[in-house]
Design a protein around this motif. Structure first.
Motif, mmCIF file in Angstrom:
data_model
loop_
_atom_site.group_PDB
_atom_site.id
_atom_site.type_symbol
_atom_site.label_atom_id
_atom_site.label_comp_id
_atom_site.label_asym_id
_atom_site.label_seq_id
_atom_site.Cartn_x
_atom_site.Cartn_y
_atom_site.Cartn_z
ATOM 1 N N ALA A 111 101.486 153.245 54.973
ATOM 2 C CA ALA A 111 101.528 151.989 54.218
ATOM 3 C C ALA A 111 102.866 151.286 54.404
ATOM 4 C CB ALA A 111 101.279 152.266 52.737
ATOM 5 N N GLN A 112 103.956 152.036 54.356
ATOM 6 C CA GLN A 112 105.273 151.427 54.525
ATOM 7 C C GLN A 112 105.459 150.903 55.945
ATOM 8 O OE1 GLN A 112 107.743 150.968 51.942
ATOM 9 N NE2 GLN A 112 108.204 149.514 53.595
ATOM 10 N N ARG A 113 104.977 151.685 56.925
ATOM 11 C CA ARG A 113 105.062 151.211 58.311
ATOM 12 C C ARG A 113 104.262 149.930 58.490
ATOM 13 N NH1 ARG A 113 104.097 156.613 59.286
ATOM 14 N NH2 ARG A 113 101.984 156.215 60.053
ATOM 15 N N ASN A 114 103.132 149.850 57.807
ATOM 16 C CA ASN A 114 102.283 148.667 57.917
ATOM 17 C C ASN A 114 102.965 147.440 57.342
ATOM 18 O OD1 ASN A 114 99.745 146.895 56.939
ATOM 19 N ND2 ASN A 114 99.172 148.195 58.681
ATOM 20 N N ALA A 283 105.325 144.603 69.710
ATOM 21 C CA ALA A 283 105.526 145.973 69.236
ATOM 22 C C ALA A 283 105.121 146.095 67.767
ATOM 23 C CB ALA A 283 106.992 146.374 69.416
ATOM 24 N N ALA A 284 105.504 145.095 66.961
ATOM 25 C CA ALA A 284 105.142 145.113 65.539
ATOM 26 C C ALA A 284 103.631 145.003 65.369
ATOM 27 C CB ALA A 284 105.841 143.963 64.810
ATOM 28 N N GLN A 290 97.986 150.258 64.469
ATOM 29 C CA GLN A 290 97.892 151.715 64.336
ATOM 30 C C GLN A 290 97.927 152.146 62.866
ATOM 31 O OE1 GLN A 290 97.342 154.282 66.638
ATOM 32 N NE2 GLN A 290 97.047 155.292 64.667
ATOM 33 N N SER A 291 98.853 151.578 62.104
ATOM 34 C CA SER A 291 98.953 151.976 60.697
ATOM 35 C C SER A 291 97.761 151.457 59.894
ATOM 36 C CB SER A 291 100.280 151.490 60.088
ATOM 37 O OG SER A 291 100.525 150.133 60.368
ATOM 38 N N ASP A 292 97.172 150.339 60.316
ATOM 39 C CA ASP A 292 95.919 149.879 59.706
ATOM 40 C C ASP A 292 94.839 150.951 59.840
ATOM 41 O OD1 ASP A 292 96.566 147.430 58.673
ATOM 42 O OD2 ASP A 292 95.845 146.263 60.363
ATOM 43 N N ALA A 293 94.757 151.525 61.043
ATOM 44 C CA ALA A 293 93.751 152.569 61.292
ATOM 45 C C ALA A 293 94.003 153.785 60.409
ATOM 46 C CB ALA A 293 93.772 152.965 62.767
ATOM 47 N N ASP A 294 95.281 154.153 60.252
ATOM 48 C CA ASP A 294 95.623 155.297 59.393
ATOM 49 C C ASP A 294 95.232 155.028 57.945
ATOM 50 O OD1 ASP A 294 96.667 156.509 61.625
ATOM 51 O OD2 ASP A 294 98.730 155.916 61.200
ATOM 52 N N LEU A 295 95.452 153.813 57.488
ATOM 53 C CA LEU A 295 95.107 153.467 56.107
ATOM 54 C C LEU A 295 93.599 153.396 55.913
ATOM 55 C CD1 LEU A 295 97.858 150.791 55.348
ATOM 56 C CD2 LEU A 295 97.718 153.122 54.463
ATOM 57 N N ARG A 296 92.873 153.003 56.951
ATOM 58 C CA ARG A 296 91.418 152.998 56.839
ATOM 59 C C ARG A 296 90.867 154.417 56.650
ATOM 60 N NH1 ARG A 296 91.706 148.808 60.627
ATOM 61 N NH2 ARG A 296 91.376 150.225 62.386
ATOM 62 N N ASP A 297 91.558 155.392 57.269
ATOM 63 C CA ASP A 297 91.167 156.791 57.079
ATOM 64 C C ASP A 297 91.326 157.188 55.607
ATOM 65 O OD1 ASP A 297 90.628 157.032 59.743
ATOM 66 O OD2 ASP A 297 92.555 157.970 60.265
ATOM 67 N N TYR A 298 92.427 156.737 54.999
ATOM 68 C CA TYR A 298 92.646 157.035 53.575
ATOM 69 C C TYR A 298 91.567 156.385 52.722
ATOM 70 C CZ TYR A 298 94.487 156.324 48.864
ATOM 71 O OH TYR A 298 94.623 156.260 47.498
ATOM 72 N N LEU A 299 91.289 155.115 52.985
ATOM 73 C CA LEU A 299 90.287 154.388 52.198
ATOM 74 C C LEU A 299 88.913 154.995 52.388
ATOM 75 C CD1 LEU A 299 91.516 150.742 52.870
ATOM 76 C CD2 LEU A 299 91.700 152.006 50.729
ATOM 77 N N GLY A 300 88.629 155.461 53.604
ATOM 78 C CA GLY A 300 87.347 156.098 53.851
ATOM 79 C C GLY A 300 87.200 157.385 53.058
ATOM 80 N N ALA A 301 88.283 158.168 52.985
ATOM 81 C CA ALA A 301 88.255 159.426 52.220
ATOM 82 C C ALA A 301 88.088 159.137 50.736
ATOM 83 C CB ALA A 301 89.537 160.196 52.468
ATOM 84 N N GLN A 302 88.680 158.058 50.254
ATOM 85 C CA GLN A 302 88.601 157.721 48.830
ATOM 86 C C GLN A 302 87.190 157.273 48.424
ATOM 87 O OE1 GLN A 302 91.521 159.335 48.129
ATOM 88 N NE2 GLN A 302 91.474 157.949 46.398
#
Length: 304
Positions: A111-114, A283-284, A290-302
């Motif tokens: 989230a912070q990286r995003n 680069a940003a 990439q961090s969007d994809a990581d957060l989608r994994d969290y939202l999917g688990a929730q």
């Protein structure tokens, strides 16, 4: 005494159970609060999606973005997105000092990286647009110079057309008049291109300047040939006309190497000057993806 001791132990045990239950309840309550705060931060991040998605054209073609006013129209949305990201960052900062549920803790870094990546995209796009905005006066001057060049070309072609049919002195004078007017326009164009070249070191205007100089050289020979004809100096007229033909052919070759437009020259220059910003934006953008994809994994688990 033994009964009293047993009674005391029983009371202590009951108290321990009570404290343990309260602590567990407190942790559950804190977990729910932290999850809610984390969700709020993610909502603020997600709320900037549309604005961030619209940044690509500004970095790819900032000249058009300024010309059509799309950058100005988007400025309010960009300001709002920056505020939302600031607020999301503040929520994440507050969460960082808390005891967090495992899932939230694992996703805090993404989230912070995003947030940082999205801010980086906005910052880089704004710097590219600032550099483009600083070139607006030069773009106007180049467009005027280009217009003068085109007018000079038209007059020169008209003079050449009249010259091939001119028989009388009056007709030759008409040819000279067109040639002189073409020379004026080319000189105006040369002044414009040269002024911008001096004011903006590194901008690629040499093709225009070289072309105009050869056109002026050709017109000088044409004017000398016309003057020789008026004076009935046939040999001089032929010599000057040959020089004109040679210079005109060279100008025609140079014309093929002219940039497609002065707008493109400005865009190419801005991109060179903004290379670090453009690379930073890309680069940003990659990090945000990439961090969007990581957060989608969290939202999917929730959601399970």
């Amino acid at each position: 005494m033994k009964r009293a001791a047993r009674a005391a132990l029983a009371v202590l045990a009951a108290a321990a159970i009570a404290v343990g239950g309260y602590t567990a309840f407190t942790y559950i309550k804190e977990d729910k609060s932290s999850e809610a705060m984390f969700s709020q931060a993610l909502e603020k991040i997600e709320g900037t999606d549309a604005t961030l998605a619209a940044l690509d054209p500004f970095v790819e073609d900032p000249v058009t973005a300024l010309e059509k006013g799309t950058w100005l129209a988007a400025s309010s949305d960009i300001s709002t997105a920056r505020k939302s990201l600031d607020e999301a960052g503040a929520l994440l900062q507050e969460l960082s000092s808390r005891r967090l549920p495992k899932e939230v803790s694992a996703s805090m870094g993404a989230a912070q990286r995003n947030v940082d990546a999205r801010m980086g995209m906005i910052d880089a796009a704004e710097r590219v647009m600032e550099k483009t905005s600083a070139m607006q006066d030069s773009l106007k001057r180049l467009r005027t110079a280009w217009s003068n060049l085109q007018e000079g070309d038209t007059l020169a072609r008209e003079a050449a057309g009249l010259s091939s049919k001119a028989a009388s002195v009056d007709e030759i004078k008409e040819v000279r008049d067109r040639g002189e007017r073409a020379t004026e326009r080319f000189n105006d164009a040369l002044d414009g291109f040269s002024a911008v070249a001096t004011a903006v070191p590194g901008i690629k205007l040499e093709p225009y300047i070289d072309y105009i100089k050869v056109r002026l050289e050709a017109l000088g020979y044409a004017g000398a040939a016309d003057a020789a004809l008026i004076e009935r100096n046939k040999d001089e007229a032929v010599e000057q006309n040959d020089l004109y033909t040679e210079a005109d052919a060279k100008a025609s070759r140079l014309a093929k190497s002219l940039p497609s437009s002065v707008d493109q020259v400005i865009l190419d220059f801005v991109k060179v000057q903004s290379l670090s910003e453009i690379e930073g934006y890309q680069a940003a953008r990659a990090e945000a993806t990439q961090s969007d994809a990581d957060l989608r994994d969290y939202l999917g688990a929730q959601s399970k």
